[in-house]
Design a protein around this motif. Structure first.
Motif, PDB file in Angstrom:
ATOM      1  N   TYR A 308       0.831  -1.211  -0.019  1.00  0.00           N
ATOM      2  CA  TYR A 308       0.031  -0.103   0.053  1.00  0.00           C
ATOM      3  C   TYR A 308       0.725   1.458   0.179  1.00  0.00           C
ATOM      4  CZ  TYR A 308      -3.897  -3.092   0.790  1.00  0.00           C
ATOM      5  OH  TYR A 308      -4.968  -3.929   0.569  1.00  0.00           O
ATOM      6  N   GLU A 309       1.934   1.300   0.475  1.00  0.00           N
ATOM      7  CA  GLU A 309       2.958   2.330   0.426  1.00  0.00           C
ATOM      8  C   GLU A 309       4.352   1.535   0.157  1.00  0.00           C
ATOM      9  OE1 GLU A 309       2.702   4.173   4.030  1.00  0.00           O
ATOM     10  OE2 GLU A 309       1.321   5.659   3.349  1.00  0.00           O
ATOM     11  N   PRO A 310       5.336   2.269  -0.341  1.00  0.00           N
ATOM     12  CA  PRO A 310       6.677   1.608  -0.750  1.00  0.00           C
ATOM     13  C   PRO A 310       7.080   0.686   0.139  1.00  0.00           C
ATOM     14  CG  PRO A 310       6.475   3.725  -1.687  1.00  0.00           C
ATOM     15  CD  PRO A 310       5.405   3.747  -0.698  1.00  0.00           C
ATOM     16  N   GLY A 311       7.455  -0.276   0.135  1.00  0.00           N
ATOM     17  CA  GLY A 311       7.920  -1.304   1.218  1.00  0.00           C
ATOM     18  C   GLY A 311       7.114  -1.642   2.397  1.00  0.00           C
ATOM     19  N   HIS A 312       5.666  -1.124   2.261  1.00  0.00           N
ATOM     20  CA  HIS A 312       4.765  -1.529   3.301  1.00  0.00           C
ATOM     21  C   HIS A 312       3.785  -2.213   2.974  1.00  0.00           C
ATOM     22  CE1 HIS A 312       2.797   0.375   7.385  1.00  0.00           C
ATOM     23  NE2 HIS A 312       2.766  -0.717   7.289  1.00  0.00           N
ATOM     24  N   TYR A 313       3.629  -3.462   3.600  1.00  0.00           N
ATOM     25  CA  TYR A 313       2.513  -4.476   3.020  1.00  0.00           C
ATOM     26  C   TYR A 313       1.754  -4.746   4.174  1.00  0.00           C
ATOM     27  CZ  TYR A 313       6.080  -5.308  -0.609  1.00  0.00           C
ATOM     28  OH  TYR A 313       6.978  -5.215  -1.664  1.00  0.00           O
ATOM     29  N   ALA A 314       0.366  -5.043   3.811  1.00  0.00           N
ATOM     30  CA  ALA A 314      -0.599  -5.534   4.910  1.00  0.00           C
ATOM     31  C   ALA A 314      -1.733  -6.391   4.174  1.00  0.00           C
ATOM     32  CB  ALA A 314      -1.223  -4.045   5.401  1.00  0.00           C
ATOM     33  N   ALA A 315      -2.331  -7.182   4.663  1.00  0.00           N
ATOM     34  CA  ALA A 315      -3.135  -7.961   4.346  1.00  0.00           C
ATOM     35  C   ALA A 315      -4.516  -7.647   5.081  1.00  0.00           C
ATOM     36  CB  ALA A 315      -2.897  -9.555   4.524  1.00  0.00           C
ATOM     37  N   CYS A 316      -5.196  -6.687   4.643  1.00  0.00           N
ATOM     38  CA  CYS A 316      -6.492  -6.150   5.306  1.00  0.00           C
ATOM     39  C   CYS A 316      -7.490  -5.672   4.265  1.00  0.00           C
ATOM     40  CB  CYS A 316      -6.179  -5.119   6.177  1.00  0.00           C
ATOM     41  SG  CYS A 316      -7.544  -4.427   7.228  1.00  0.00           S
ATOM     42  N   HIS A 317      -8.777  -5.776   4.363  1.00  0.00           N
ATOM     43  CA  HIS A 317      -9.968  -5.370   3.343  1.00  0.00           C
ATOM     44  C   HIS A 317     -10.131  -3.843   3.543  1.00  0.00           C
ATOM     45  CE1 HIS A 317     -10.422  -9.140   1.631  1.00  0.00           C
ATOM     46  NE2 HIS A 317     -10.995  -9.815   2.786  1.00  0.00           N
ATOM     47  N   LEU A 318      -9.682  -3.316   4.928  1.00  0.00           N
ATOM     48  CA  LEU A 318     -10.123  -2.097   4.902  1.00  0.00           C
ATOM     49  C   LEU A 318      -9.258  -1.154   3.955  1.00  0.00           C
ATOM     50  CD1 LEU A 318      -9.410  -1.793   8.866  1.00  0.00           C
ATOM     51  CD2 LEU A 318     -11.463  -1.440   7.602  1.00  0.00           C
ATOM     52  N   TYR A 319      -8.362  -1.524   3.294  1.00  0.00           N
ATOM     53  CA  TYR A 319      -7.515  -0.621   2.281  1.00  0.00           C
ATOM     54  C   TYR A 319      -7.847  -0.946   0.770  1.00  0.00           C
ATOM     55  CZ  TYR A 319      -5.537   0.194   6.850  1.00  0.00           C
ATOM     56  OH  TYR A 319      -5.582   0.545   8.200  1.00  0.00           O
ATOM     57  N   ASP A 320      -8.504  -2.232   0.668  1.00  0.00           N
ATOM     58  CA  ASP A 320      -8.827  -2.623  -0.579  1.00  0.00           C
ATOM     59  C   ASP A 320      -8.948  -1.530  -1.881  1.00  0.00           C
ATOM     60  OD1 ASP A 320      -7.799  -5.134  -0.094  1.00  0.00           O
ATOM     61  OD2 ASP A 320      -9.718  -5.941  -0.138  1.00  0.00           O
ATOM     62  N   GLU A 321     -10.111  -0.738  -1.213  1.00  0.00           N
ATOM     63  CA  GLU A 321     -10.674   0.632  -2.046  1.00  0.00           C
ATOM     64  C   GLU A 321     -10.532   1.931  -1.492  1.00  0.00           C
ATOM     65  OE1 GLU A 321     -14.719  -0.493  -2.581  1.00  0.00           O
ATOM     66  OE2 GLU A 321     -14.206  -2.260  -3.731  1.00  0.00           O
ATOM     67  N   LYS A 322      -9.189   1.984  -0.514  1.00  0.00           N
ATOM     68  CA  LYS A 322      -8.990   3.043  -0.005  1.00  0.00           C
ATOM     69  C   LYS A 322      -7.431   3.616  -0.432  1.00  0.00           C
ATOM     70  CE  LYS A 322     -10.352   6.089   3.064  1.00  0.00           C
ATOM     71  NZ  LYS A 322     -11.632   6.744   2.952  1.00  0.00           N
TER      72      LYS A 322
END
Length: 335
Positions: A308-322
């Motif tokens: 979601y940001e350079p080098g920052h990964y997450a597995a969360c639906h909160l940010y799928d369309e954010k």
């Protein structure tokens, strides 16, 4: 010194234990990440999330159920006999319990020299001098070589375990909660020793722990695990500055603040309920049953690990369309 060269890479690694008919414990369930040469990579999460199992799987103490683990571009679990010996020399482990991991019937000299006996076939004076050198490296003296483990304190026993791990001059070390069984006054000494060894010997570490404050101090990057899955991955600085996953936020909120006034005003995030069983994990996102921000989508789909940001990964639906990263604007419902 840390470089961009990859030392260890994991691709969709799974480790399942078959309990009985139709029951499988999913200790590690599809984990992917890489560790750069010279890096201190922290792996954190609650007890039972699969951290130690993953570390042992990397070192071939467990065979992976699925996925690939590579060490310097060599697939670890497809190595032949000669390659396995080379991997044994290059990859070592520091165990959590500094007493249970040492043979109580053996003197320190023989405990540290066990790897040397198998791989280097050192004998006599050369063997003794190598052990003495290792003891001095970890802050002990050669007089300690002729004692038994029960004659040492917990911190000294852990130093012996570190000396044993260094005996074959490895490139990569898995430190499995190496300070959790030690007094707080000793923990900093062991952590400082690991950092010193990393600088002087160019070692690469996988540092497994549940103490996020200590992991922040020692790690270059941090991966957060929950119920066998990796839920967030980024640099140590970014994780503490701007956590993305609700589980990471909850873990960070539990770290005490040394200022009493700030600590009194702080509102830690309290997760309700128990950790689900890895034998029967929840559908969709495994954290949804305890997540205060869970949505209907969380029960239906497994979130993918995305950058979601350079080098920052997450597995969360909160940010799928954010895209603006404002948590408060996301429409949420409590589970």
């Amino acid at each position: 010194m840390k470089t961009e060269e990859m030392m260890v890479e994991l691709k969709d690694v799974k480790k399942h234990f078959y309990i009985r008919k139709n029951q499988t414990l999913k200790a590690v369930d599809g984990v992917s990440f890489s560790i750069k040469k010279g890096e201190m990579f922290g792996l954190v999460g609650e007890s039972g999330c699969g951290k130690s199992t993953l570390g042992r799987t990397i070192l071939r103490l467990y065979e992976p159920t699925e996925g690939f683990i590579t060490f310097k571009d060599q697939i670890v679990h497809q190595a032949n006999a000669q390659q396995k010996k080379e991997l044994d020399r290059s990859m070592q482990m520091i165990f959590q319990d500094p007493y249970a991991s040492l043979n109580p019937r053996s003197m320190v000299m023989d405990i540290i020299a066990e790897g040397l006996d198998v791989h280097r076939h050192l004998r006599g004076k050369e063997r003794k001098e190598r052990v003495w050198e290792l003891l001095e490296t970890v802050g002990l003296s050669k007089e300690h070589a002729n004692r038994y483990p029960h004659e040492f304190s917990g911190g000294q026993r852990q130093r012996i375990g570190i000396a044993r791990a260094l005996a074959l001059q490895p490139e990569f070390i898995v430190a499995d909660e190496p300070i959790s069984a030690l007094d707080v006054s000793i923990q900093a000494q062991v952590v400082n020793l690991l950092q010193k060894l990393q600088r002087e010997h160019g070692l690469t570490f996988l540092f497994i722990a549940h103490d996020l404050s200590m992991v922040r101090h020692i790690s270059d990057r941090i991966g957060v695990m929950y119920l066998g899955k990796l839920v967030e991955l980024t640099t140590s600085e970014q994780l503490y500055k701007k956590p993305l996953h609700p589980y990471t936020e909850a873990l960070l909120s539990a770290i005490p603040i040394p200022d009493p006034d700030l600590e009194d005003k702080r509102k830690p995030i309290l997760l309700k309920g128990e950790i689900p069983s890895p034998i029967s994990p929840p559908s969709g996102c495994v954290f949804r049953t305890r997540c205060p921000k869970a949505m209907e989508k969380c029960a239906m789909m497994v979130p993918e690990m995305k950058e979601y940001e350079p080098g920052h990964y997450a597995a969360c639906h909160l940010y799928d369309e954010k895209s603006n990263w404002d948590h408060d604007e996301v429409a949420m419902t409590r589970e």
